[in-house]
Design a protein around this motif. Structure first.
Motif, short mmCIF file in Angstrom:
data_model
loop_
_atom_site.label_atom_id
_atom_site.label_comp_id
_atom_site.label_asym_id
_atom_site.label_seq_id
_atom_site.Cartn_x
_atom_site.Cartn_y
_atom_site.Cartn_z
N GLN A 68 0.91 -1.18 0.05
CA GLN A 68 0.06 0.00 0.10
C GLN A 68 0.88 1.17 0.03
OE1 GLN A 68 -2.72 0.02 3.23
NE2 GLN A 68 -3.47 -2.02 2.76
N ARG A 69 0.69 2.04 -1.17
CA ARG A 69 1.52 3.31 -1.32
C ARG A 69 1.57 4.23 0.00
NH1 ARG A 69 4.80 6.87 -0.36
NH2 ARG A 69 5.76 8.10 -2.22
N HIS A 70 0.40 4.30 0.61
CA HIS A 70 -0.07 5.47 1.59
C HIS A 70 0.38 4.75 2.92
CE1 HIS A 70 -3.38 2.83 2.03
NE2 HIS A 70 -3.64 3.11 3.21
N VAL A 71 1.03 3.63 3.21
CA VAL A 71 1.55 2.93 4.48
C VAL A 71 2.95 2.96 4.37
CG1 VAL A 71 1.33 1.11 6.05
CG2 VAL A 71 -0.78 1.91 4.71
N VAL A 72 3.45 3.39 5.42
CA VAL A 72 5.15 3.21 5.94
C VAL A 72 5.25 2.66 7.05
CG1 VAL A 72 5.51 5.35 6.25
CG2 VAL A 72 7.26 4.28 5.56
N GLY A 73 6.31 2.00 7.34
CA GLY A 73 6.72 1.22 8.51
C GLY A 73 8.09 2.15 8.92
N VAL A 74 7.99 2.23 10.24
CA VAL A 74 9.26 3.21 10.66
C VAL A 74 9.81 2.30 11.96
CG1 VAL A 74 10.11 5.25 11.93
CG2 VAL A 74 8.27 5.39 10.05
N PHE A 75 11.17 1.91 11.91
CA PHE A 75 11.89 1.43 12.76
C PHE A 75 12.76 2.54 13.42
CE2 PHE A 75 10.76 -2.10 10.41
CZ PHE A 75 10.90 -3.26 11.15
N MET A 76 13.01 2.42 14.67
CA MET A 76 13.98 3.21 15.44
C MET A 76 14.40 2.72 16.48
SD MET A 76 14.11 7.27 16.76
CE MET A 76 14.52 8.16 15.35
N HIS A 77 15.67 2.55 16.73
CA HIS A 77 16.39 2.00 18.04
C HIS A 77 16.92 3.48 18.93
CE1 HIS A 77 19.06 0.23 20.76
NE2 HIS A 77 18.48 -0.91 20.76
N PRO A 78 16.87 3.43 20.23
CA PRO A 78 17.48 4.45 20.82
C PRO A 78 18.86 4.93 20.32
CG PRO A 78 16.22 3.57 22.28
CD PRO A 78 16.15 2.66 21.02
N VAL A 79 19.76 4.10 20.16
CA VAL A 79 21.35 3.95 19.94
C VAL A 79 21.83 3.26 18.84
CG1 VAL A 79 21.98 4.76 22.35
CG2 VAL A 79 22.00 2.35 21.69
N ALA A 80 21.25 2.25 18.21
CA ALA A 80 21.52 1.60 17.15
C ALA A 80 21.14 2.01 15.95
CB ALA A 80 21.05 0.39 17.45
N THR A 81 21.71 1.70 14.70
CA THR A 81 21.21 1.79 13.34
C THR A 81 20.66 0.78 12.94
OG1 THR A 81 23.39 1.40 12.45
CG2 THR A 81 23.07 3.65 12.91
N MET A 82 19.53 0.93 12.17
CA MET A 82 18.66 -0.26 11.76
C MET A 82 18.72 -0.69 10.29
SD MET A 82 17.07 -0.54 14.68
CE MET A 82 15.62 -1.55 14.39
N THR A 83 19.88 -0.08 9.71
CA THR A 83 19.72 -0.08 8.27
C THR A 83 20.03 -1.51 7.65
OG1 THR A 83 21.96 0.55 7.98
CG2 THR A 83 20.13 2.39 7.61
N SER A 84 20.74 -2.31 8.32
CA SER A 84 20.98 -3.65 7.86
C SER A 84 20.37 -4.89 8.56
CB SER A 84 22.64 -3.83 7.88
OG SER A 84 23.47 -2.99 7.30
N LEU A 85 19.33 -4.75 9.41
CA LEU A 85 18.80 -5.68 10.14
C LEU A 85 17.88 -6.32 9.08
CD1 LEU A 85 18.06 -4.07 13.41
CD2 LEU A 85 19.53 -5.67 13.10
N PRO A 86 17.71 -7.91 9.40
CA PRO A 86 16.76 -8.66 8.25
C PRO A 86 15.27 -8.12 8.38
CG PRO A 86 17.63 -9.88 10.31
CD PRO A 86 18.16 -8.51 10.61
#
Length: 150
Positions: A68-86
């Protein structure tokens, strides 16, 4: 192939019965303006009272297969970067738009202020709604990001 991309741009991969497509990683910069006059800085980077946050938009390459183009999931961790998590990568390859966001305390929790991390997450939510145009934001938690997303 003349377009600068992979020859197999349209190829899909099957993993655990799911057809996974390709995705693009689009860098994001979000600026948070500090409103207090406190001279202490909890983060490196930024100019004056502004703090610059980094993130990536994991965008499914084939918009037709995007859930769905109008839906986005957002990931954030207080101190870690999430770019390579599975999980964020798998969701994007399965057709969901995903933003992985870093707080101002990425890779450095010595000066962490949880309330500032919440403000950083709010800045990313505003960015994906008002700049990227998503109407619905789903917060995902991973490890320390679970409490943040709750």
């Amino acid at each position: 192939d003349g377009n600068g991309g992979d020859d197999d741009d349209d190829d899909e991969e099957q993993v655990a019965g799911l057809r996974l497509g390709k995705m693009d990683r689009i860098p994001l910069k979000v600026v948070v303006r500090e409103r207090n006059n406190d001279s202490r800085r909890e983060a490196y980077g930024g100019v004056g009272s502004n703090v610059v946050l980094d993130g990536e938009w994991l965008r499914p390459r084939d918009e037709r297969r995007a859930a769905q183009r109008h839906v986005v999931g957002v990931f954030m961790h207080p101190v870690a970067t999430m770019t390579s998590l599975p999980l964020p990568v798998a969701l994007a390859r399965a057709g969901m738009h995903v933003v992985v966001a870093a707080s101002r305390f990425a890779r450095n929790d010595a000066t962490l202020v949880v309330e500032k991390v919440v403000l950083d997450l709010g800045a990313f939510v505003q960015h994906v709604r008002h700049v990227l145009g998503f109407r619905t934001v789903v917060l995902f938690g991973w490890s320390g990001g679970g409490a943040l997303a709750a």
